[in-house]
Design a protein around this motif. Structure first.
Motif, PDB file in Angstrom:
ATOM      1  N   GLY A 100       0.824  -1.203   0.000  1.00  9.00           N
ATOM      2  CA  GLY A 100       0.000   0.000   0.000  1.00  9.00           C
ATOM      3  C   GLY A 100       0.854   1.247   0.000  1.00  9.00           C
ATOM      4  N   ALA A 101       0.285   2.322  -0.509  1.00  7.20           N
ATOM      5  CA  ALA A 101       0.968   3.606  -0.567  1.00  7.20           C
ATOM      6  C   ALA A 101       0.218   4.631   0.259  1.00  7.20           C
ATOM      7  CB  ALA A 101       1.073   4.094  -2.010  1.00  7.20           C
ATOM      8  N   SER A 102       0.956   5.462   0.993  1.00  8.95           N
ATOM      9  CA  SER A 102       0.370   6.551   1.755  1.00  8.95           C
ATOM     10  C   SER A 102      -0.690   6.011   2.704  1.00  8.95           C
ATOM     11  CB  SER A 102      -0.187   7.601   0.787  1.00  8.95           C
ATOM     12  OG  SER A 102      -0.535   8.790   1.448  1.00  8.95           O
ATOM     13  N   ARG A 103      -1.929   6.510   2.637  1.00  6.95           N
ATOM     14  CA  ARG A 103      -2.978   6.011   3.529  1.00  6.95           C
ATOM     15  C   ARG A 103      -3.215   4.521   3.318  1.00  6.95           C
ATOM     16  NH1 ARG A 103      -5.032   4.058   6.661  1.00  6.95           N
ATOM     17  NH2 ARG A 103      -6.810   4.505   8.014  1.00  6.95           N
ATOM     18  N   GLY A 104      -3.054   4.055   2.090  1.00  6.15           N
ATOM     19  CA  GLY A 104      -3.169   2.623   1.835  1.00  6.15           C
ATOM     20  C   GLY A 104      -2.054   1.834   2.488  1.00  6.15           C
ATOM     21  N   GLY A 105      -0.897   2.465   2.663  1.00  5.11           N
ATOM     22  CA  GLY A 105       0.197   1.824   3.379  1.00  5.11           C
ATOM     23  C   GLY A 105      -0.088   1.711   4.860  1.00  5.11           C
ATOM     24  N   VAL A 106      -0.705   2.751   5.428  1.00  6.10           N
ATOM     25  CA  VAL A 106      -1.107   2.681   6.837  1.00  6.10           C
ATOM     26  C   VAL A 106      -2.100   1.536   7.024  1.00  6.10           C
ATOM     27  CG1 VAL A 106      -2.235   3.898   8.730  1.00  6.10           C
ATOM     28  CG2 VAL A 106      -0.680   5.133   7.210  1.00  6.10           C
ATOM     29  N   GLY A 107      -3.061   1.427   6.093  1.00  9.26           N
ATOM     30  CA  GLY A 107      -4.008   0.317   6.154  1.00  9.26           C
ATOM     31  C   GLY A 107      -3.331  -1.033   6.021  1.00  9.26           C
ATOM     32  N   THR A 108      -2.248  -1.085   5.238  1.00  6.15           N
ATOM     33  CA  THR A 108      -1.495  -2.332   5.090  1.00  6.15           C
ATOM     34  C   THR A 108      -0.817  -2.704   6.401  1.00  6.15           C
ATOM     35  OG1 THR A 108      -1.154  -1.932   2.727  1.00  6.15           O
ATOM     36  CG2 THR A 108       0.370  -3.436   3.804  1.00  6.15           C
ATOM     37  N   PHE A 109      -0.247  -1.726   7.099  1.00  3.67           N
ATOM     38  CA  PHE A 109       0.309  -1.990   8.425  1.00  3.67           C
ATOM     39  C   PHE A 109      -0.787  -2.505   9.371  1.00  3.67           C
ATOM     40  CE2 PHE A 109       3.844   1.235   7.582  1.00  3.67           C
ATOM     41  CZ  PHE A 109       4.852   0.288   7.582  1.00  3.67           C
ATOM     42  N   GLN A 110      -1.951  -1.872   9.324  1.00  2.00           N
ATOM     43  CA  GLN A 110      -3.055  -2.296  10.182  1.00  2.00           C
ATOM     44  C   GLN A 110      -3.466  -3.730   9.878  1.00  2.00           C
ATOM     45  OE1 GLN A 110      -5.831   0.833   9.208  1.00  2.00           O
ATOM     46  NE2 GLN A 110      -5.238   2.073  10.962  1.00  2.00           N
ATOM     47  N   ALA A 111      -3.514  -4.075   8.590  1.00  2.00           N
ATOM     48  CA  ALA A 111      -3.874  -5.435   8.211  1.00  2.00           C
ATOM     49  C   ALA A 111      -2.844  -6.436   8.716  1.00  2.00           C
ATOM     50  CB  ALA A 111      -4.018  -5.528   6.694  1.00  2.00           C
ATOM     51  N   ALA A 112      -1.550  -6.062   8.648  1.00  2.00           N
ATOM     52  CA  ALA A 112      -0.505  -6.955   9.157  1.00  2.00           C
ATOM     53  C   ALA A 112      -0.675  -7.182  10.650  1.00  2.00           C
ATOM     54  CB  ALA A 112       0.869  -6.373   8.858  1.00  2.00           C
ATOM     55  N   CYS A 113      -1.088  -6.138  11.364  1.00  2.00           N
ATOM     56  CA  CYS A 113      -1.269  -6.265  12.810  1.00  2.00           C
ATOM     57  C   CYS A 113      -2.473  -7.115  13.176  1.00  2.00           C
ATOM     58  CB  CYS A 113      -1.420  -4.876  13.432  1.00  2.00           C
ATOM     59  SG  CYS A 113       0.099  -3.882  13.413  1.00  2.00           S
ATOM     60  N   ARG A 114      -3.519  -7.053  12.360  1.00  2.00           N
ATOM     61  CA  ARG A 114      -4.768  -7.740  12.690  1.00  2.00           C
ATOM     62  C   ARG A 114      -4.947  -9.072  11.953  1.00  2.00           C
ATOM     63  NH1 ARG A 114      -8.941  -4.451  14.738  1.00  2.00           N
ATOM     64  NH2 ARG A 114      -8.064  -3.135  16.373  1.00  2.00           N
ATOM     65  N   LEU A 115      -4.355  -9.202  10.787  1.00  2.00           N
ATOM     66  CA  LEU A 115      -4.611 -10.371   9.933  1.00  2.00           C
ATOM     67  C   LEU A 115      -3.341 -11.169   9.676  1.00  2.00           C
ATOM     68  CD1 LEU A 115      -6.907  -8.618   7.275  1.00  2.00           C
ATOM     69  CD2 LEU A 115      -7.622  -9.806   9.372  1.00  2.00           C
ATOM     70  N   GLY A 116      -2.500 -11.265  10.687  1.00  2.00           N
ATOM     71  CA  GLY A 116      -1.219 -11.938  10.511  1.00  2.00           C
ATOM     72  C   GLY A 116      -1.325 -13.383  10.061  1.00  2.00           C
ATOM     73  N   ASP A 117      -2.446 -14.056  10.370  1.00  2.00           N
ATOM     74  CA  ASP A 117      -2.614 -15.445   9.959  1.00  2.00           C
ATOM     75  C   ASP A 117      -2.889 -15.572   8.461  1.00  2.00           C
ATOM     76  OD1 ASP A 117      -2.224 -16.448  12.503  1.00  2.00           O
ATOM     77  OD2 ASP A 117      -4.358 -16.374  13.021  1.00  2.00           O
ATOM     78  N   LYS A 118      -3.283 -14.476   7.825  1.00  2.00           N
ATOM     79  CA  LYS A 118      -3.666 -14.532   6.417  1.00  2.00           C
ATOM     80  C   LYS A 118      -2.659 -13.887   5.484  1.00  2.00           C
ATOM     81  CE  LYS A 118      -8.691 -14.749   6.898  1.00  2.00           C
ATOM     82  NZ  LYS A 118      -9.983 -14.147   6.480  1.00  2.00           N
ATOM     83  N   ILE A 119      -1.716 -13.123   6.016  1.00  2.64           N
ATOM     84  CA  ILE A 119      -0.819 -12.334   5.180  1.00  2.64           C
ATOM     85  C   ILE A 119       0.605 -12.848   5.320  1.00  2.64           C
ATOM     86  CG2 ILE A 119       0.166 -10.030   4.852  1.00  2.64           C
ATOM     87  CD1 ILE A 119      -2.536  -8.873   5.575  1.00  2.64           C
ATOM     88  N   ALA A 120       1.223 -13.162   4.169  1.00  5.63           N
ATOM     89  CA  ALA A 120       2.564 -13.755   4.154  1.00  5.63           C
ATOM     90  C   ALA A 120       3.674 -12.722   4.091  1.00  5.63           C
ATOM     91  CB  ALA A 120       2.693 -14.713   2.973  1.00  5.63           C
ATOM     92  N   GLY A 121       3.341 -11.449   3.860  1.00  6.45           N
ATOM     93  CA  GLY A 121       4.343 -10.396   3.791  1.00  6.45           C
ATOM     94  C   GLY A 121       3.684  -9.096   3.384  1.00  6.45           C
ATOM     95  N   ILE A 122       4.292  -7.960   3.786  1.00  6.75           N
ATOM     96  CA  ILE A 122       3.748  -6.661   3.415  1.00  6.75           C
ATOM     97  C   ILE A 122       4.854  -5.749   2.896  1.00  6.75           C
ATOM     98  CG2 ILE A 122       1.920  -6.830   5.154  1.00  6.75           C
ATOM     99  CD1 ILE A 122       3.444  -4.559   6.698  1.00  6.75           C
ATOM    100  N   ALA A 123       4.434  -4.747   2.132  1.00  7.42           N
ATOM    101  CA  ALA A 123       5.337  -3.695   1.669  1.00  7.42           C
ATOM    102  C   ALA A 123       4.576  -2.385   1.674  1.00  7.42           C
ATOM    103  CB  ALA A 123       5.863  -3.999   0.267  1.00  7.42           C
ATOM    104  N   THR A 124       5.225  -1.326   2.134  1.00  3.95           N
ATOM    105  CA  THR A 124       4.580  -0.019   2.171  1.00  3.95           C
ATOM    106  C   THR A 124       5.478   1.024   1.518  1.00  3.95           C
ATOM    107  OG1 THR A 124       5.507   0.558   4.341  1.00  3.95           O
ATOM    108  CG2 THR A 124       3.375  -0.583   4.314  1.00  3.95           C
ATOM    109  N   VAL A 125       4.851   2.002   0.890  1.00  3.07           N
ATOM    110  CA  VAL A 125       5.557   3.121   0.267  1.00  3.07           C
ATOM    111  C   VAL A 125       4.988   4.407   0.853  1.00  3.07           C
ATOM    112  CG1 VAL A 125       6.124   4.285  -1.911  1.00  3.07           C
ATOM    113  CG2 VAL A 125       5.922   1.784  -1.848  1.00  3.07           C
TER     114      VAL A 125
END
Length: 324
Positions: free
Chosen positions: A152-177
């Motif tokens: 995710g980028a910008s606000r979408g990147g913040v949401g990506t961090f949030q998803a990593a914190c809440r959905l760790g069982d479903k997400i294999a890796g994240i990247a933010t810009v």
């Protein structure tokens, strides 16, 4: 340029390239309380389409790109989330991710805004939408549920961090810009699980300050610094070795920026934690070919291509579950 226009333009979050024609098929997903799904094709055809989901009484769209020349069954999934004020179609055109999906063989998905597709509101509803989206794509397109990656980028990147914190069982890796944790995410991320993390941040970002503070001059939306966000994920990923920082080649001396890569040492379970620092870089997606003027969002680095860097990072972590 008047400040009001600058802020309005900056809401897009990242550079946007010129529009191109896209054939889109709209497919409405059934509501939360629906019965059995209708029969569907065993292998969805390649191309682009839009799906609509209803989550917690609100509707939201997402675009899907199935790679050319391949089915979607068993492929990795890359979710790419735009910033506030942008939209999924615009974001998909700007990244070059669909061409990479065709070449490398993965399904690309772009979440859009709720009810009107104007902007994303953030918070728990975004995480709930991504949670449902992952289930819908796995069910509909038979992607590999062990290879779900989020960017995710910008606000979408913040949401990506949030998803990593809440959905760790479903997400294999994240990247933010051009995104960092907000000061309000402490409780949300207190129980976050380990996950590979790649960050790309500009030191001259006028919207998300690299050293933390008010987001876009708004005191109610304060950001942690890029370094503090990086340190959080180092600790979460059990990285006990020294961080190694290397200077990347300055292949474009005219772009007003250079890049260093910092890699945390000895992280547990292959949960690599990496920060690309774009010295002199603005609120932009490195490698973008066109976008708003530098006086609006700052310099766009051309020494790296963020889309390729992100996919390379995700591809390296496919082995966590698949052995490939």
């Amino acid at each position: 340029m008047p400040l009001s226009f600058r802020r309005k333009a900056a809401l897009a979050g990242v550079a946007v390239v010129t529009a191109c024609a896209v054939a889109v098929v709209t497919v409405a997903a059934l509501p939360d309380d629906a019965g059995p799904r209708p029969a569907r094709a065993a292998t969805p055809s390649p191309g682009d389409r839009t799906r609509t989901l209803k989550v917690n009484g609100r509707t939201g769209d997402y675009l899907v790109h199935v790679p050319e020349g391949r089915g979607s069954k068993g492929l990795p999934l890359v979710i790419a989330t735009h910033g506030m004020g942008g939209n999924a179609a615009q974001f998909s055109r700007s990244l070059g991710l669909n061409a990479l999906a065709d070449a490398q063989g993965f399904v690309a998905v772009y979440p859009d805004g709720y009810e009107g597709r104007k902007s994303r509101k953030g918070g728990d509803l975004d995480v709930a939408f991504l949670d449902r989206l992952i289930d819908d794509v796995v069910d509909e397109y038979k992607v590999d549920p062990e290879q779900v990656f989020a960017a995710g980028a910008s606000r979408g990147g913040v949401g990506t961090f949030q998803a990593a914190c809440r959905l760790g069982d479903k997400i294999a890796g994240i990247a933010t810009v051009v995104a960092q944790h907000t000061t309000t995410m402490k409780d949300m991320c207190a129980q976050a699980k380990s996950v590979p993390v790649l960050m790309i941040n500009g030191t001259a970002d006028p919207i998300v300050p690299f050293d933390g503070g008010a987001n876009n001059g708004k005191t109610e939306a304060r950001m942690l610094s890029a370094r503090d966000t990086f340190d959080f994920w180092q600790q979460r990923n059990g990285c006990t070795g020294p961080t190694v920082t290397s200077q990347l080649p300055d292949t474009d001396s005219d772009d007003g920026s250079t890049v260093t890569r910092s890699t945390a040492g000895q992280c547990t379970g292959d949960n690599d934690t990496v920060l690309y620092t774009v010295k002199g870089g603005g609120h932009t997606w490195p490698g973008a070919t066109a976008g708003l003027p530098a006086r609006v969002l700052g310099a766009t680095n051309r020494d790296i291509n963020a889309t390729q860097v992100i996919w390379d990072f995700f591809a390296a972590h496919r082995t966590r579950h698949t052995g490939r």
